[in-house]
Design an enzyme around this catalytic site. Structure first.
Site, PDB file in Angstrom:
ATOM      1  N   TYR A  79      -5.631  11.673   1.981  1.00 25.28           N
ATOM      2  CA  TYR A  79      -5.886  10.252   2.278  1.00 25.28           C
ATOM      3  C   TYR A  79      -6.503   9.422   1.144  1.00 25.28           C
ATOM      4  CZ  TYR A  79      -4.850  11.343   7.224  1.00 25.28           C
ATOM      5  OH  TYR A  79      -4.264  11.723   8.390  1.00 25.28           O
TER       6      TYR A  79
ATOM      7  N   GLU B 193       0.358   5.235   0.674  1.00 24.76           N
ATOM      8  CA  GLU B 193      -0.592   6.237   1.174  1.00 24.76           C
ATOM      9  C   GLU B 193      -0.210   7.643   0.726  1.00 24.76           C
ATOM     10  OE1 GLU B 193      -1.041   5.472   5.381  1.00 24.76           O
ATOM     11  OE2 GLU B 193      -2.170   3.634   4.968  1.00 24.76           O
TER      12      GLU B 193
ATOM     13  N   ALA C 120      -0.809  12.090   1.866  1.00 23.60           N
ATOM     14  CA  ALA C 120      -1.287  13.099   2.819  1.00 23.60           C
ATOM     15  C   ALA C 120      -2.737  13.465   2.505  1.00 23.60           C
ATOM     16  CB  ALA C 120      -0.401  14.329   2.759  1.00 23.60           C
TER      17      ALA C 120
ATOM     18  N   CYS D  63     -10.718  -3.361  -3.928  1.00 30.70           N
ATOM     19  CA  CYS D  63      -9.756  -4.342  -4.425  1.00 30.70           C
ATOM     20  C   CYS D  63     -10.443  -5.621  -4.889  1.00 30.70           C
ATOM     21  CB  CYS D  63      -8.701  -4.644  -3.363  1.00 30.70           C
ATOM     22  SG  CYS D  63      -7.564  -3.257  -3.155  1.00 30.70           S
TER      23      CYS D  63
ATOM     24  N   CYS E  82     -10.156  -5.189   0.562  1.00 31.23           N
ATOM     25  CA  CYS E  82     -11.256  -4.226   0.685  1.00 31.23           C
ATOM     26  C   CYS E  82     -12.178  -4.352  -0.528  1.00 31.23           C
ATOM     27  CB  CYS E  82     -10.712  -2.809   0.807  1.00 31.23           C
ATOM     28  SG  CYS E  82     -10.210  -2.063  -0.762  1.00 31.23           S
TER      29      CYS E  82
ATOM     30  N   GLU F 204      -3.011  -4.535  -3.075  1.00 28.54           N
ATOM     31  CA  GLU F 204      -3.518  -5.436  -4.116  1.00 28.54           C
ATOM     32  C   GLU F 204      -3.574  -4.748  -5.469  1.00 28.54           C
ATOM     33  OE1 GLU F 204      -4.744  -4.859  -1.143  1.00 28.54           O
ATOM     34  OE2 GLU F 204      -5.699  -6.620  -0.255  1.00 28.54           O
TER      35      GLU F 204
ATOM     36  N   ASN G 154       0.837  -1.206   0.000  1.00 29.40           N
ATOM     37  CA  ASN G 154       0.000   0.000   0.000  1.00 29.40           C
ATOM     38  C   ASN G 154       0.867   1.249   0.000  1.00 29.40           C
ATOM     39  OD1 ASN G 154       0.620  -0.890   2.663  1.00 29.40           O
ATOM     40  ND2 ASN G 154      -1.035   0.314   3.546  1.00 29.40           N
TER      41      ASN G 154
HETATM   42  N1  THU Z   1      -5.128  -1.688   2.649  1.00 30.00           N
HETATM   43  C1  THU Z   1      -4.568  -2.484   1.694  1.00 30.00           C
HETATM   44  O1  THU Z   1      -3.507  -2.149   1.143  1.00 30.00           O
HETATM   45  N2  THU Z   1      -5.201  -3.630   1.364  1.00 30.00           N
HETATM   46  C2  THU Z   1      -6.315  -4.103   1.981  1.00 30.00           C
HETATM   47  O2  THU Z   1      -6.804  -5.155   1.608  1.00 30.00           O
HETATM   48  C3  THU Z   1      -6.931  -3.339   3.074  1.00 30.00           C
HETATM   49  C4  THU Z   1      -6.378  -1.991   3.315  1.00 30.00           C
HETATM   50  C5  THU Z   1      -4.423  -0.467   3.039  1.00 30.00           C
HETATM   51  C6  THU Z   1      -5.095   0.826   2.670  1.00 30.00           C
HETATM   52  C7  THU Z   1      -4.511   1.767   3.693  1.00 30.00           C
HETATM   53  O3  THU Z   1      -3.254   2.234   3.225  1.00 30.00           O
HETATM   54  C8  THU Z   1      -4.274   0.896   4.915  1.00 30.00           C
HETATM   55  O4  THU Z   1      -4.284  -0.441   4.453  1.00 30.00           O
HETATM   56  C9  THU Z   1      -5.314   1.063   5.997  1.00 30.00           C
HETATM   57  O5  THU Z   1      -6.586   0.963   5.470  1.00 30.00           O
END
Ligand code: THU
Length: 161
Positions: free
Chosen positions: A66, A62, A64, A113, A110, A73, A60
């Site tokens: 959000y 991220e 600033a 994804c 999520c 994934e 993942n």
């Molecule tokens: N996140 C993922 O990378 N994959 C998932 O399946 C669930 C959530 C990330 C998104 C965000 O950067 C962090 O986890 C918290 O939600």
């Protein structure tokens, strides 16, 4: 009444996996190091085994701002599409590390994804087998990502296929 149900496998630990699955899960766990998650403190790592034997990873990333952040994934799916165009994914392992909680049980992708994984299954005409686990503990195996998204919106709905 109609019902939707699916079967999945739950094993006690990585020790119950085949050598190939255990190696893939090890790569998903290890790559959490490369996540950029200063806002959530939740590092996700994903590793996919392709039909040509290559392993592609994602984490993942991220931001600033959000909502701009992207999940491990979808980073992985972009990497696969660019590095090995046309190649199918056999299995995809997902793991995580968190500043706030123990990483001792599986997480599953999520909603966004799940939609992205489903699209990849459609375009590559192959199921993506999911291997889900924390750094320790039980491992969940789902035979196809589509099972996690019943009644999905797919290319078929657009009338193309
Ligand atoms: N996140 C993922 O990378 N994959 C998932 O399946 C669930 C959530 C990330 C998104 C965000 O950067 C962090 O986890 C918290 O939600």
């Amino acid at each position: 009444m109609e019902h939707y149900q699916f079967s999945y496998e739950l094993v006690d630990s990585i020790d119950a996996l085949t050598a190939a699955d255990a190696a893939l899960l090890g790569k998903a766990r290890a790559v959490t190091e490369l996540a950029y998650a200063p806002y959530s403190g939740f590092n996700v790592g994903a590793a996919a085994l392709l039909t040509n034997g290559a392993v592609v990873q994602g984490t993942n990333q991220e931001n600033a701002s959000y909502p701009v952040g992207i999940c491990a994934e979808r980073v992985l799916l972009g990497n696969v599409a660019m590095q090995y165009p046309g190649e199918k994914i056999v299995s995809l392992a997902i793991s995580y590390r968190s500043d706030k909680r123990a990483s001792d049980q599986p997480i599953s992708p999520c909603g966004m994804c799940r939609q992205a994984l489903l699209e990849f299954e459609h375009r590559s005409e192959a199921p993506i087998r999911l291997i889900l686990a924390g750094e320790t503990g039980q491992v969940m195996i789902v035979e196809s990502a589509r099972l996690l998204l019943p009644f999905a919106f797919t290319p078929r709905e657009l009338g193309g296929q």
